[in-house]
Write a protein that holds these residues in place. Structure first.
Motif, PDB file in Angstrom:
ATOM      1  N   ARG A  11     126.335   2.524 -49.491  1.00 36.78           N
ATOM      2  CA  ARG A  11     127.207   2.627 -48.317  1.00 36.78           C
ATOM      3  C   ARG A  11     127.420   4.100 -48.002  1.00 36.78           C
ATOM      4  O   ARG A  11     127.517   4.932 -48.893  1.00 36.78           O
ATOM      5  N   TRP A  12     127.494   4.392 -46.715  1.00 34.35           N
ATOM      6  CA  TRP A  12     127.570   5.779 -46.259  1.00 34.35           C
ATOM      7  C   TRP A  12     128.780   5.989 -45.375  1.00 34.35           C
ATOM      8  O   TRP A  12     129.266   5.068 -44.726  1.00 34.35           O
ATOM      9  N   ARG A  13     129.235   7.221 -45.305  1.00 34.48           N
ATOM     10  CA  ARG A  13     130.209   7.671 -44.332  1.00 34.48           C
ATOM     11  C   ARG A  13     129.582   8.853 -43.615  1.00 34.48           C
ATOM     12  O   ARG A  13     128.731   9.549 -44.160  1.00 34.48           O
ATOM     13  N   TYR A  14     130.006   9.064 -42.390  1.00 35.42           N
ATOM     14  CA  TYR A  14     129.417  10.104 -41.551  1.00 35.42           C
ATOM     15  C   TYR A  14     130.512  11.064 -41.105  1.00 35.42           C
ATOM     16  O   TYR A  14     131.535  10.642 -40.567  1.00 35.42           O
ATOM     17  N   LEU A  15     130.300  12.341 -41.356  1.00 37.06           N
ATOM     18  CA  LEU A  15     131.261  13.380 -41.000  1.00 37.06           C
ATOM     19  C   LEU A  15     130.778  14.123 -39.760  1.00 37.06           C
ATOM     20  O   LEU A  15     129.634  14.577 -39.712  1.00 37.06           O
ATOM     21  N   ALA A  16     131.651  14.238 -38.778  1.00 33.89           N
ATOM     22  CA  ALA A  16     131.361  15.049 -37.593  1.00 33.89           C
ATOM     23  C   ALA A  16     131.848  16.461 -37.886  1.00 33.89           C
ATOM     24  O   ALA A  16     133.014  16.663 -38.233  1.00 33.89           O
ATOM     25  N   VAL A  17     130.947  17.433 -37.788  1.00 41.62           N
ATOM     26  CA  VAL A  17     131.250  18.813 -38.145  1.00 41.62           C
ATOM     27  C   VAL A  17     131.043  19.702 -36.930  1.00 41.62           C
ATOM     28  O   VAL A  17     130.000  19.644 -36.280  1.00 41.62           O
ATOM     29  N   GLY A  18     132.030  20.533 -36.633  1.00 42.90           N
ATOM     30  CA  GLY A  18     131.915  21.532 -35.577  1.00 42.90           C
ATOM     31  C   GLY A  18     131.605  22.887 -36.184  1.00 42.90           C
ATOM     32  O   GLY A  18     132.150  23.235 -37.232  1.00 42.90           O
ATOM     33  N   LEU A  19     130.730  23.655 -35.549  1.00 48.42           N
ATOM     34  CA  LEU A  19     130.336  24.986 -36.022  1.00 48.42           C
ATOM     35  C   LEU A  19     130.709  26.017 -34.972  1.00 48.42           C
ATOM     36  O   LEU A  19     130.594  25.757 -33.774  1.00 48.42           O
ATOM     37  N   ASP A  53     125.259  13.335 -52.223  1.00 47.53           N
ATOM     38  CA  ASP A  53     124.040  13.187 -51.428  1.00 47.53           C
ATOM     39  C   ASP A  53     124.241  13.568 -49.956  1.00 47.53           C
ATOM     40  O   ASP A  53     123.984  12.790 -49.053  1.00 47.53           O
ATOM     41  N   LEU A  54     124.676  14.807 -49.720  1.00 43.62           N
ATOM     42  CA  LEU A  54     124.922  15.295 -48.363  1.00 43.62           C
ATOM     43  C   LEU A  54     123.603  15.497 -47.617  1.00 43.62           C
ATOM     44  O   LEU A  54     122.690  16.138 -48.134  1.00 43.62           O
ATOM     45  N   GLU A  55     123.537  14.959 -46.419  1.00 43.79           N
ATOM     46  CA  GLU A  55     122.335  15.123 -45.601  1.00 43.79           C
ATOM     47  C   GLU A  55     122.717  15.276 -44.139  1.00 43.79           C
ATOM     48  O   GLU A  55     123.524  14.509 -43.611  1.00 43.79           O
ATOM     49  N   VAL A  56     122.133  16.267 -43.478  1.00 50.15           N
ATOM     50  CA  VAL A  56     122.373  16.495 -42.057  1.00 50.15           C
ATOM     51  C   VAL A  56     121.490  15.539 -41.267  1.00 50.15           C
ATOM     52  O   VAL A  56     120.270  15.596 -41.355  1.00 50.15           O
ATOM     53  N   LEU A  57     122.116  14.657 -40.504  1.00 47.91           N
ATOM     54  CA  LEU A  57     121.364  13.693 -39.702  1.00 47.91           C
ATOM     55  C   LEU A  57     121.096  14.204 -38.291  1.00 47.91           C
ATOM     56  O   LEU A  57     120.012  13.999 -37.757  1.00 47.91           O
ATOM     57  N   PHE A  61     122.928  23.222 -31.915  1.00 44.82           N
ATOM     58  CA  PHE A  61     123.575  24.531 -31.936  1.00 44.82           C
ATOM     59  C   PHE A  61     123.042  25.383 -30.803  1.00 44.82           C
ATOM     60  O   PHE A  61     121.842  25.450 -30.574  1.00 44.82           O
ATOM     61  N   GLY A  62     123.944  26.024 -30.105  1.00 42.23           N
ATOM     62  CA  GLY A  62     123.576  26.933 -29.029  1.00 42.23           C
ATOM     63  C   GLY A  62     124.803  27.616 -28.482  1.00 42.23           C
ATOM     64  O   GLY A  62     125.907  27.063 -28.509  1.00 42.23           O
ATOM     65  N   ASP A  63     124.647  28.846 -28.001  1.00 44.44           N
ATOM     66  CA  ASP A  63     125.755  29.618 -27.432  1.00 44.44           C
ATOM     67  C   ASP A  63     126.907  29.787 -28.413  1.00 44.44           C
ATOM     68  O   ASP A  63     128.075  29.637 -28.049  1.00 44.44           O
ATOM     69  N   ALA A  64     126.580  30.020 -29.684  1.00 43.76           N
ATOM     70  CA  ALA A  64     127.548  30.328 -30.742  1.00 43.76           C
ATOM     71  C   ALA A  64     128.412  29.152 -31.183  1.00 43.76           C
ATOM     72  O   ALA A  64     129.287  29.308 -32.008  1.00 43.76           O
ATOM     73  N   THR A  65     128.191  27.982 -30.628  1.00 46.25           N
ATOM     74  CA  THR A  65     128.910  26.800 -31.080  1.00 46.25           C
ATOM     75  C   THR A  65     127.907  25.678 -31.318  1.00 46.25           C
ATOM     76  O   THR A  65     126.809  25.674 -30.765  1.00 46.25           O
ATOM     77  N   GLY A  66     128.288  24.739 -32.124  1.00 48.03           N
ATOM     78  CA  GLY A  66     127.408  23.615 -32.395  1.00 48.03           C
ATOM     79  C   GLY A  66     128.160  22.480 -33.034  1.00 48.03           C
ATOM     80  O   GLY A  66     129.363  22.559 -33.292  1.00 48.03           O
ATOM     81  N   GLU A  67     127.425  21.421 -33.287  1.00 45.60           N
ATOM     82  CA  GLU A  67     127.996  20.256 -33.933  1.00 45.60           C
ATOM     83  C   GLU A  67     126.908  19.542 -34.712  1.00 45.60           C
ATOM     84  O   GLU A  67     125.718  19.680 -34.419  1.00 45.60           O
ATOM     85  N   ALA A  68     127.347  18.823 -35.735  1.00 46.74           N
ATOM     86  CA  ALA A  68     126.398  18.144 -36.608  1.00 46.74           C
ATOM     87  C   ALA A  68     127.029  16.866 -37.135  1.00 46.74           C
ATOM     88  O   ALA A  68     128.259  16.727 -37.158  1.00 46.74           O
ATOM     89  N   ILE A  69     126.172  15.959 -37.564  1.00 47.96           N
ATOM     90  CA  ILE A  69     126.614  14.768 -38.291  1.00 47.96           C
ATOM     91  C   ILE A  69     126.034  14.873 -39.693  1.00 47.96           C
ATOM     92  O   ILE A  69     124.826  15.026 -39.861  1.00 47.96           O
ATOM     93  N   VAL A  70     126.918  14.817 -40.686  1.00 43.92           N
ATOM     94  CA  VAL A  70     126.529  14.923 -42.084  1.00 43.92           C
ATOM     95  C   VAL A  70     126.796  13.581 -42.757  1.00 43.92           C
ATOM     96  O   VAL A  70     127.913  13.062 -42.700  1.00 43.92           O
ATOM     97  N   ARG A  71     125.762  13.027 -43.382  1.00 49.11           N
ATOM     98  CA  ARG A  71     125.882  11.747 -44.081  1.00 49.11           C
ATOM     99  C   ARG A  71     126.312  12.011 -45.526  1.00 49.11           C
ATOM    100  O   ARG A  71     125.804  12.914 -46.187  1.00 49.11           O
ATOM    101  N   VAL A  72     127.248  11.207 -46.018  1.00 53.61           N
ATOM    102  CA  VAL A  72     127.739  11.343 -47.388  1.00 53.61           C
ATOM    103  C   VAL A  72     127.968   9.938 -47.959  1.00 53.61           C
ATOM    104  O   VAL A  72     128.269   9.005 -47.222  1.00 53.61           O
TER     105      VAL A  72
END
Length: 159
Positions: A11-19, A53-57, A61-72
């Protein structure tokens, strides 16, 4: 080969990450993934980082900001958040990470926490340190270029 029954699948959870970083930084998915693995290994150890088991799904990223979904893995969300908090630079570029939220599915994570963050980027000239310099404006914040680096300021610093 047959799939595992649903009750035996991981089972997985997904984290929304802002950069967020300085305007001249160039970060890609591979660099971000490597920084997360390195931070998790340093904080949790080999066994702990393998369990999380962190993995970027997804990564954007662009213009100094970005976002990602990380699976854990389910049950390791707090450890993953702590590991993400340890990331302070990617490829020698300082970076700020913020976990916007967690979700049980990728789709819910996208819908709830990702998308347009409302920041409008604009470049203009300002007077800073008794000299006219170029600055990048994002959402009321100004990043002023000073001698090959940036200084974070606000509108109040110029009045």
């Amino acid at each position: 080969m047959k799939h595992l029954p649903k009750h035996l699948r991981p089972r997985w959870r997904y984290l929304a990450v802002g950069l967020e970083t300085w305007p001249d930084a160039e970060i890609d998915r591979r660099d971000f993934q490597r920084s997360i693995w390195f931070a998790a290994q340093n904080l949790l150890g080999d066994a702990g980082s393998a369990d999380a088991d962190l993995e970027v799904l997804q990564f954007d990223f662009g213009d100094a900001t970005g976002e990602a979904i990380v699976r854990v893995r389910h049950g390791h969300v707090e450890e993953a958040r702590a590991a993400l908090a340890c990331v302070d630079e990617i490829r020698n570029d300082p970076v700020g990470l913020r976990v916007r939220g967690k979700s049980g599915t990728v789709r819910a994570c996208e819908e709830k926490y990702l998308g347009a963050d409302g920041q409008i980027r604009d470049e203009r000239k300002v007077v800073f340190g008794d000299a006219q310099r170029s600055a990048v404006e994002r959402d009321g914040l100004l990043d002023v270029r000073t001698d090959g680096a940036f200084a974070g300021t606000t509108e109040l610093d110029f009045e």
